[in-house]
Scaffold this motif. Structure first.
Motif, short mmCIF file in Angstrom:
data_model
loop_
_atom_site.label_atom_id
_atom_site.label_comp_id
_atom_site.label_asym_id
_atom_site.label_seq_id
_atom_site.Cartn_x
_atom_site.Cartn_y
_atom_site.Cartn_z
N HIS A 30 -5.05 6.96 -2.80
CA HIS A 30 -5.50 5.85 -3.65
C HIS A 30 -4.32 5.09 -4.25
O HIS A 30 -4.52 4.06 -4.89
N HIS A 31 -3.12 5.57 -4.06
CA HIS A 31 -1.89 4.87 -4.46
C HIS A 31 -1.29 4.28 -3.18
O HIS A 31 -1.40 4.88 -2.11
N THR B 233 1.61 4.16 -1.84
CA THR B 233 2.49 5.04 -1.08
C THR B 233 1.70 6.08 -0.31
O THR B 233 1.99 6.39 0.85
N GLU B 234 0.67 6.65 -0.95
CA GLU B 234 -0.18 7.62 -0.28
C GLU B 234 -0.94 6.97 0.88
O GLU B 234 -1.08 7.57 1.96
N MET B 235 -1.46 5.78 0.62
CA MET B 235 -2.21 5.07 1.66
C MET B 235 -1.34 4.84 2.89
O MET B 235 -1.75 5.11 4.02
N THR B 236 -0.12 4.38 2.65
CA THR B 236 0.81 4.12 3.75
C THR B 236 1.13 5.39 4.51
O THR B 236 1.14 5.42 5.74
N ALA B 237 1.38 6.47 3.77
CA ALA B 237 1.73 7.75 4.40
C ALA B 237 0.59 8.25 5.30
O ALA B 237 0.82 8.68 6.43
N ALA C 94 -11.10 -8.15 -5.01
CA ALA C 94 -10.58 -9.38 -4.40
C ALA C 94 -9.05 -9.42 -4.43
O ALA C 94 -8.42 -10.02 -3.55
N LEU C 95 -8.45 -8.79 -5.44
CA LEU C 95 -6.98 -8.75 -5.51
C LEU C 95 -6.41 -8.05 -4.28
O LEU C 95 -5.39 -8.48 -3.72
N ILE C 96 -7.06 -6.99 -3.86
CA ILE C 96 -6.62 -6.23 -2.68
C ILE C 96 -6.93 -6.98 -1.40
O ILE C 96 -6.10 -7.08 -0.50
N ILE C 97 -8.14 -7.52 -1.33
CA ILE C 97 -8.57 -8.23 -0.13
C ILE C 97 -7.69 -9.43 0.15
O ILE C 97 -7.26 -9.66 1.30
N ASP C 98 -7.37 -10.20 -0.88
CA ASP C 98 -6.51 -11.38 -0.71
C ASP C 98 -5.12 -10.98 -0.22
O ASP C 98 -4.54 -11.63 0.66
N ALA C 99 -4.59 -9.89 -0.81
CA ALA C 99 -3.26 -9.43 -0.41
C ALA C 99 -3.28 -8.93 1.03
O ALA C 99 -2.33 -9.15 1.80
N ALA C 100 -4.35 -8.24 1.40
CA ALA C 100 -4.46 -7.72 2.77
C ALA C 100 -4.53 -8.86 3.78
O ALA C 100 -3.86 -8.83 4.82
N LYS C 101 -5.33 -9.85 3.49
CA LYS C 101 -5.45 -10.99 4.40
C LYS C 101 -4.13 -11.75 4.51
O LYS C 101 -3.75 -12.20 5.60
N ALA C 102 -3.42 -11.87 3.39
CA ALA C 102 -2.12 -12.54 3.41
C ALA C 102 -1.12 -11.78 4.28
O ALA C 102 -0.20 -12.37 4.85
N GLU D 50 -2.31 -3.41 -11.36
CA GLU D 50 -0.87 -3.29 -11.20
C GLU D 50 -0.43 -3.17 -9.74
O GLU D 50 0.64 -3.64 -9.37
N LEU D 51 -1.27 -2.56 -8.90
CA LEU D 51 -0.84 -2.22 -7.54
C LEU D 51 -1.74 -2.80 -6.45
O LEU D 51 -1.60 -2.44 -5.28
N GLY D 52 -2.63 -3.72 -6.82
CA GLY D 52 -3.54 -4.30 -5.83
C GLY D 52 -2.82 -4.97 -4.68
O GLY D 52 -3.25 -4.87 -3.52
N GLN D 53 -1.73 -5.67 -4.97
CA GLN D 53 -0.95 -6.33 -3.92
C GLN D 53 -0.45 -5.31 -2.90
O GLN D 53 -0.60 -5.50 -1.69
N GLU D 54 0.13 -4.22 -3.39
CA GLU D 54 0.67 -3.19 -2.50
C GLU D 54 -0.44 -2.47 -1.73
O GLU D 54 -0.26 -2.09 -0.57
N MET D 55 -1.60 -2.29 -2.36
CA MET D 55 -2.73 -1.67 -1.67
C MET D 55 -3.15 -2.53 -0.47
O MET D 55 -3.40 -2.03 0.63
#
Length: 468
Positions: free
Chosen positions: A338-339, A341-345, A407-415, A373-378
């Protein structure tokens, strides 16, 4: 023989007894002979497991759940002041004990290993618990997740070692006095309790300074925050610092990691000699957790060869890349990540284990503060998947924050070039995944909330004779 029951916890009442941390302490006390009681919001397998150990578990919170003769009420930081059982405890004059104090009292008189870090704690603690058990040392342990083999998150053993997951989220890990402590990583998280990295470092420094004189701090030599922590502590007297990782300067150096499907072969350089062992879960991230466990066990005086071999018996923790099943050629795997770094790993681990498979993710953000705080990175992490479904934020203990949504995460993912679908209704997810998937795909349900419940539903939908 391990210690008995602390007097104050002879008849404890746990508010939220079904929680990962709370249930572990309750199980150990019940196994030691305490008269355990408690309440939880809903029925669960954990509640039933506690009953089988002799505990009284009420479903729902009510003042009447609390027995007049309770010697203590045990709470976590998630319990609010207006909880009716907490209010009743004040009326009866029953002491309130934080779960970290209860856990600390269970470790008294034992050689404790405390595992800390922003992520990876549950896996590393579990690896140690399984390995020490395999070595015949009969340890006690308290973990934030159920082991895939024994199927439990805690056990009272008759040996003199206690392995505990040390939670930094509310600073409760500062209560422990371990002989050996591991710090896997130090990153900014738990934004409701920490305003800056300086506060995080101060908290971890306090934790490290609680190590008993002459004890050992095992630190990740490859992660910037952990390296910074080690530098801040270098002048401490009576504290041994051992580093591990890929770095050429590491005391326990990772020489090579060779993927073997859903496992890895790991070679380390330890005390001038090469040592090779198997890690039965995929990905470099988990291999490094195993090396941290190895370094901690050696610091406690255990033979490296025996410990390395025993680490190979670890087969995982529920919700840590746990295979839930396969239908129509589609494997469904559950991830607690859910963080970012964990997601990426976890996503990189699955890419390495099944390079030719398409990776579909059902992600549920956890906490408004973390998303803010971390939506962009997610969102950027989700770009590692071939396609993702993003659910609404799981609030847990938090109230909504204006303007903070998925939406913060979705927008960052699409970008970042990711293919993302927003789904607010969880009941619709199985149909959505059935429509997206094809034989050979991997589906990851990812997050710390109730997204884990979707795995069986997705499998059932895939098995349905209805057209996709």
């Amino acid at each position: 023989m391990a210690p008995g029951i602390p007097t104050a916890l002879d008849r404890p009442h746990f508010i939220g007894i079904g929680g990962a941390g709370m249930s572990g302490i309750a199980k150990i006390l019940a196994q030691r002979g305490a008269k355990v009681a408690g309440s939880d919001a809903k029925e669960s397998g954990t509640a039933e497991a506690l009953r089988e150990l002799g505990a009284t578990v009420h479903i729902g919170h009510a003042a009447g759940n609390l027995a007049d003769d309770a010697t203590a009420v045990v709470v976590s930081s998630a319990i609010r002041a207006d909880n009716p059982e907490l209010v009743r405890a004040a009326e009866l004059g029953i002491p309130v004990v934080h779960r970290s104090d209860a856990l600390a009292s269970l470790m008294d008189g034992l050689r404790a290993i405390a595992v800390a870090g922003t992520h990876g704690k549950t896996t590393t603690t579990s690896m140690l618990a399984v390995a020490l058990t395999d070595m015949g040392l009969d340890p006690s342990y308290a973990i934030g997740g159920d082991l895939a083999g024994p199927g439990t998150n805690a056990l009272h053993g008759e040996g003199d070692i206690f392995v505990a997951e040390a939670d930094e989220s509310d600073r409760s890990f500062q209560k422990y006095d371990p002989q050996v402590a591991i710090v896997l990583n130090v990153e900014l998280d738990h934004h409701a309790n920490y305003a800056s990295m300086d506060e995080i470092y101060e908290s971890f420094e306090t934790f490290a300074r609680k190590i008993v004189p002459g004890g050992t701090l095992v630190v990740n030599a490859d992660q910037g925050g952990a390296v910074e922590l080690a530098q801040r502590l270098r002048g401490e007297e009576l504290l041994n610092i051992v580093t591990y990782g890929d770095s050429a300067q590491a005391d326990v150096r990772v020489h090579k990691i060779t993927p073997r499907g859903l496992s890895s072969e790991v070679t380390v350089l330890l005390n001038g000699k090469f040592l090779t062992f198997t890690v039965s879960v995929p990905g470099a991230h988990y291999a490094h957790n195993a090396v941290a466990a190895l370094a901690a066990g050696v610091a406690l005086g255990l033979p490296a060869h025996n410990l390395a071999s025993a680490l190979g018996t670890y087969t995982g923790v529920k919700r840590r890349l746990q295979l839930k099943g396969e239908e129509q050629g589609v494997q469904v795997i559950d991830s607690y990540a859910h963080h970012p770094t964990e997601m990426t790993a976890d996503l990189e681990a699955m890419r390495g284990a099944a390079a030719d498979a398409r990776l579909l993710v059902v992600f549920q953000p956890h906490l408004f503060s973390r998303t803010q705080e971390l939506g962009q990175e997610m969102g950027e992490a989700l770009a590692l998947a071939d396609a993702s479904v993003v659910l609404d934020i799981y609030p847990a203990r938090e109230d909504p924050v204006e303007g903070v949504t998925s939406a913060l995460i979705i927008d960052a993912a699409k970008a970042a070039g990711a293919q993302v679908t927003a789904v607010s209704d969880m009941s619709a997810v199985p149909d959505v995944i059935a429509g997206m998937s094809r034989p050979g795909d991997l589906v990851l349900t990812m997050g710390a909330g109730d997204v884990t419940d979707l795995g069986p539903r997705i499998l059932a939908r895939l098995a349905s004779p209805a057209d996709k």
